[in-house]
Design an enzyme around this catalytic site. Structure first.
Site, mmCIF file in Angstrom:
data_model
loop_
_atom_site.group_PDB
_atom_site.id
_atom_site.type_symbol
_atom_site.label_atom_id
_atom_site.label_comp_id
_atom_site.label_asym_id
_atom_site.label_seq_id
_atom_site.Cartn_x
_atom_site.Cartn_y
_atom_site.Cartn_z
ATOM 1 N N SER A 110 0.810 -1.218 0.000
ATOM 2 C CA SER A 110 0.000 0.000 0.000
ATOM 3 C C SER A 110 0.843 1.267 0.000
ATOM 4 O O SER A 110 1.962 1.298 0.520
ATOM 5 C CB SER A 110 -0.913 0.007 1.237
ATOM 6 O OG SER A 110 -0.148 -0.144 2.411
ATOM 7 N N GLN A 112 1.595 4.288 1.824
ATOM 8 C CA GLN A 112 1.447 4.366 3.270
ATOM 9 C C GLN A 112 2.440 5.340 3.891
ATOM 10 O O GLN A 112 3.390 5.787 3.252
ATOM 11 C CB GLN A 112 1.648 2.980 3.889
ATOM 12 C CG GLN A 112 3.033 2.382 3.622
ATOM 13 C CD GLN A 112 3.171 0.974 4.174
ATOM 14 O OE1 GLN A 112 3.785 0.777 5.217
ATOM 15 N NE2 GLN A 112 2.609 -0.015 3.459
ATOM 16 N N HIS A 114 3.808 6.292 8.296
ATOM 17 C CA HIS A 114 3.717 5.895 9.700
ATOM 18 C C HIS A 114 3.729 7.135 10.581
ATOM 19 O O HIS A 114 4.506 8.072 10.340
ATOM 20 C CB HIS A 114 4.871 4.974 10.068
ATOM 21 C CG HIS A 114 5.017 3.811 9.139
ATOM 22 N ND1 HIS A 114 4.057 2.831 9.016
ATOM 23 C CD2 HIS A 114 5.994 3.481 8.254
ATOM 24 C CE1 HIS A 114 4.439 1.954 8.109
ATOM 25 N NE2 HIS A 114 5.611 2.317 7.634
ATOM 26 N N LYS A 137 6.905 4.338 14.111
ATOM 27 C CA LYS A 137 7.433 3.221 13.339
ATOM 28 C C LYS A 137 8.407 3.701 12.262
ATOM 29 O O LYS A 137 8.203 3.461 11.069
ATOM 30 C CB LYS A 137 6.287 2.439 12.690
ATOM 31 C CG LYS A 137 6.682 1.071 12.148
ATOM 32 C CD LYS A 137 5.528 0.482 11.354
ATOM 33 C CE LYS A 137 5.936 -0.840 10.718
ATOM 34 N NZ LYS A 137 4.946 -1.320 9.736
ATOM 35 N N GLU A 139 11.444 3.371 9.832
ATOM 36 C CA GLU A 139 11.888 2.129 9.189
ATOM 37 C C GLU A 139 13.171 2.351 8.400
ATOM 38 O O GLU A 139 13.362 3.404 7.782
ATOM 39 C CB GLU A 139 10.823 1.616 8.214
ATOM 40 C CG GLU A 139 9.513 1.238 8.839
ATOM 41 C CD GLU A 139 8.482 0.813 7.807
ATOM 42 O OE1 GLU A 139 7.522 0.120 8.197
ATOM 43 O OE2 GLU A 139 8.614 1.186 6.618
ATOM 44 N N HIS A 282 5.452 6.191 1.185
ATOM 45 C CA HIS A 282 6.280 5.185 0.529
ATOM 46 C C HIS A 282 5.446 3.968 0.184
ATOM 47 O O HIS A 282 4.324 3.787 0.683
ATOM 48 C CB HIS A 282 7.456 4.773 1.430
ATOM 49 C CG HIS A 282 7.041 4.189 2.745
ATOM 50 N ND1 HIS A 282 6.657 4.975 3.816
ATOM 51 C CD2 HIS A 282 6.941 2.900 3.176
ATOM 52 C CE1 HIS A 282 6.349 4.203 4.838
ATOM 53 N NE2 HIS A 282 6.511 2.936 4.473
ATOM 54 N N ARG A 301 -2.817 3.943 5.534
ATOM 55 C CA ARG A 301 -2.818 3.600 4.111
ATOM 56 C C ARG A 301 -3.712 4.523 3.298
ATOM 57 O O ARG A 301 -4.691 5.060 3.806
ATOM 58 C CB ARG A 301 -3.284 2.153 3.912
ATOM 59 C CG ARG A 301 -2.434 1.125 4.640
ATOM 60 C CD ARG A 301 -2.982 -0.282 4.460
ATOM 61 N NE ARG A 301 -2.160 -1.264 5.165
ATOM 62 C CZ ARG A 301 -2.347 -1.629 6.415
ATOM 63 N NH1 ARG A 301 -3.333 -1.087 7.117
ATOM 64 N NH2 ARG A 301 -1.552 -2.515 6.977
ATOM 65 N N LYS A 307 -6.963 -3.422 2.152
ATOM 66 C CA LYS A 307 -7.157 -3.135 3.570
ATOM 67 C C LYS A 307 -7.785 -1.757 3.771
ATOM 68 O O LYS A 307 -7.981 -0.991 2.822
ATOM 69 C CB LYS A 307 -5.817 -3.223 4.310
ATOM 70 C CG LYS A 307 -5.202 -4.611 4.308
ATOM 71 C CD LYS A 307 -3.897 -4.641 5.090
ATOM 72 C CE LYS A 307 -3.279 -6.026 5.111
ATOM 73 N NZ LYS A 307 -2.014 -6.073 5.876
#
Length: 427
Positions: A110, A112, A114, A137, A139, A282, A301, A307
């Protein structure tokens, strides 16, 4: 020794998300089956992620020493906080502050982003069913080979160019119910305008696109795809054409397909990395990657997914920073005391990563001692590890938890090895 083991071998969770590579084509499946011969690979099943840590959605269990076998690592840490080190135990409330993963991506994840820590706490309080963690989150993703993804917004001039050249893109945006035309707010803005003015204009046009009426955005997307497929694609370069058609085939009619005109497309090679800070858009598209993050599963998302989509939250939270693809690459460095270790330390406390390449040779070397806990996964190779006088054979798929302040020496490498080590970055 079981009361104070030098290290723990782990059995780790496999996530079978629909976007994962199928069967033995998945690096996740190969790692899991090498570590556990009883793990049977189904060639029709997607194996998307290997989780190595204490997150409750995919917790690791101890497989060795045998006295501890079957225990959750998270439960063991509750009773053995010494293994975290003082700083980590306080920071992470008695659990690992990071989550190490391997990803095998077959089709796009997706679009998305965070949330930051404060926003994550709010989202978790309001919708714990959608946002299960009160934690941020950030990453870091490190490619295991050719890897493709979207990362961050393109430079303003590139987005301007697509809005001027792709009428169907503008047609999708004009369905937004605002008096001002957000497209004009971008295309009429001089490139010399200050960064905040550009960000405001980008936010308006991207939010308008994400919230355009479904019938209109799908109709315009279908018209664009038909035109591009017919060979009539002025304004859509070959790379964007290929990406658009690929995404449309994977997610027909999905508004996330328009991301090709807004987000940077990156092709990483082995060892190259990207860091995804809070509130940066991203999407991973294809390939195998080692990923490390703060211990959280919060994802907001906005497309390319079956989802739940939370477009309003995503559009409000994004930074709208604009950089080139090259500027989104994360720069690593060779460890000053160990030439076999490549260091990836993003600007967060939660984690850092070592990528360790061990050649076949008679040379033995000791890893840098870390004052917090760490988790290691062997991606390939055959070697031995010595820790506190205990020698352990390592091969592809083996996952090791190392308590704080452990000294580890690699010996007897008979097949060139690649090992990743995630750790609490308390520096």
């Amino acid at each position: 020794m079981a009361d104070n083991p030098p290290f723990l071998k782990l059995s780790c969770s496999v996530q079978k998300y629909a976007w994962g590579k199928l069967g033995s084509s998945s690096e996740v499946a190969r790692l899991a089956s090498f570590e556990n011969p009883e793990f049977l690979v189904d060639e029709k099943v997607p194996y998307a992620e290997l989780w190595m840590g204490t997150h409750p959605s995919g917790p690791s269990t101890i497989s060795s020493p045998h006295q501890l076998a079957g225990q959750l690592l998270s439960n063991w840490l509750i009773c053995n906080t010494w293994a975290l080190g003082e700083k980590t135990s306080v920071y992470s409330n008695g659990q690992l502050p990071f989550l190490l993963k391997v990803l095998s991506v077959n089709k796009a994840l997706s679009i998305q982003a965070h949330p930051n820590k404060a926003h994550a706490e709010i989202l978790h309080r309001i919708r714990p069913d959608l946002y299960p963690d009160p934690n941020h989150k950030p990453e870091l993703g490190i490619a295991l080979g050719h890897f493709e993804g979207f990362c961050g917004f393109r430079p303003f001039s590139e987005i301007q160019g697509f809005l001027l050249a792709v009428p169907e893109l503008c047609g999708a945006i004009k369905g937004h119910k605002e008096e001002e035309d957000p497209v004009k707010g971008v295309v009429q803005l001089h490139n010399e305008a200050n960064e905040e003015t550009k960000k405001k204009a980008l936010k308006a046009v991207f939010s308008a696109l994400m919230n355009s009426p479904v019938v209109q955005s799908r109709s315009q997307l279908q018209s664009l795809v038909e035109r591009v497929r017919s060979g009539n694609h002025p304004g859509v370069p070959l790379m964007e054409k290929a990406l658009l058609l690929r995404l449309y085939d994977q997610y027909p009619g999905d508004i996330g397909c328009y991301a090709v005109f807004f987000l940077n497309y990156l092709c990483l090679q082995e060892g190259q990395a990207i860091f995804l800070a809070a509130n940066e858009p991203h999407a991973y598209l294809y390939g195998d990657m080692v990923e490390c993050m703060a211990c959280s599963d919060n994802v907001v998302r906005a497309g390319l997914t079956p989802k739940y989509v939370d477009k309003d939250t995503l559009c409000q939270m994004l930074t709208y920073n604009m950089k080139s693809a090259q500027e989104n690459l994360f720069v690593s460095a060779v460890h000053p005391l160990c030439p076999y270790v490549q260091v990836y330390e993003p600007p967060v406390t939660d984690f850092g990563v070592h990528r360790i390449i061990i050649p076949v040779s008679g040379e033995h070397f000791t890893l840098p001692v870390i004052p917090g806990p760490s988790t290691m996964v062997v991606i390939c190779g055959v070697l031995q590890m010595e820790c506190c006088g205990v020698v352990e054979s390592l091969h592809k798929g083996i996952v090791i938890f190392l308590p704080a302040n452990r000294s580890v020496r690699f010996i007897n490498c008979t097949e060139s090895a690649m090992v990743f080590r995630a750790y609490y970055n308390s520096q």
